[in-house]
Design an enzyme around this catalytic site. Structure first.
Site, short mmCIF file in Angstrom:
data_model
loop_
_atom_site.label_atom_id
_atom_site.label_comp_id
_atom_site.label_asym_id
_atom_site.label_seq_id
_atom_site.Cartn_x
_atom_site.Cartn_y
_atom_site.Cartn_z
N HIS A 22 0.27 -0.62 -0.56
CA HIS A 22 -0.01 -0.06 0.08
C HIS A 22 0.76 1.71 -0.43
O HIS A 22 1.97 0.81 0.38
CB HIS A 22 -1.17 0.09 1.13
CG HIS A 22 -0.51 -0.14 2.23
ND1 HIS A 22 0.13 -0.61 3.22
CD2 HIS A 22 0.33 1.71 2.82
CE1 HIS A 22 1.13 -0.83 4.53
NE2 HIS A 22 0.19 0.45 4.57
N HIS A 25 4.13 7.24 3.60
CA HIS A 25 4.97 6.41 2.98
C HIS A 25 4.16 5.37 1.96
O HIS A 25 3.46 5.18 1.56
CB HIS A 25 5.58 5.31 4.94
CG HIS A 25 3.94 4.95 5.33
ND1 HIS A 25 2.60 5.29 5.76
CD2 HIS A 25 3.35 3.35 5.01
CE1 HIS A 25 1.92 4.53 5.95
NE2 HIS A 25 1.98 3.46 5.79
N GLU A 59 8.10 1.66 4.81
CA GLU A 59 7.30 0.39 5.64
C GLU A 59 7.13 -1.40 5.28
O GLU A 59 7.10 -1.16 4.31
CB GLU A 59 5.78 0.91 5.87
CG GLU A 59 5.26 -0.44 6.58
CD GLU A 59 3.64 -0.46 7.01
OE1 GLU A 59 3.06 1.06 6.23
OE2 GLU A 59 2.51 -0.89 7.80
CO CO Z 1 1.06 1.83 6.34
#
Ligand code: CO
Length: 145
Positions: free
Chosen positions: A12, A85, A134
């Site tokens: 994502h 992110h 991440e």
């Molecule tokens: Co995230």
């Protein structure tokens, strides 16, 4: 030298927003998003989160409700919100952390349970060309439902 874990899929893109409801409307009306999850709270991070599905990845809308949250600090610098992110899947988070640390990168905090209910960790943007990354452990190679 530690083993270099394989880079997995883009899971994502994290987007900070001052209003999840307004962002949902934007993605719905301007981009035609139809697969929009129900927003939910992540009390450990002081944020409300909503996932929007694209065919090959997701957008993670993040709205802080706690002024101490890192996302609240991001919104003070970027009042309209913005890209926060990117999240990549890895098969073994501890192996990835060991490899990053051995290579001199800064991993922010200890692995913890993220918005998908799987272990995650963040890598400092200074080690990743200014991008907050991440990493999410997805042993099955697919965290999407
Ligand atoms: Co995230």
């Amino acid at each position: 030298m530690t083993a270099r874990p394989p880079l997995g899929r883009l899971n994502h893109v994290g987007v900070a927003t001052p209003s999840i409801e307004r962002s949902i409307e934007t993605y719905r009306t301007l981009l035609g998003a139809t697969m929009i999850g129900a927003p939910f709270d992540l009390p450990a991070q002081g944020v409300r989160v909503c996932f929007i599905d694209a065919p090959n990845t997701q957008v993670e809308l993040i709205q802080p409700y706690d002024e101490g949250s890192p996302i609240a600090g991001f919104l003070r610098k970027n009042p309209q919100g913005g890209q926060h992110h990117v999240c990549f899947e890895v098969p073994d988070l501890h192996a990835a952390v060991a490899h990053l640390t051995a290579g001199g990168a800064t991993v922010l905090g200890e692995p913890r349970i993220g918005a998908h209910g799987t272990p995650i960790v963040f890598v400092h943007p200074r080690d990743m060309g200014g991008v907050l990354v991440e990493l999410m452990e997805t042993p099955r190679g697919d965290a999407h439902d």
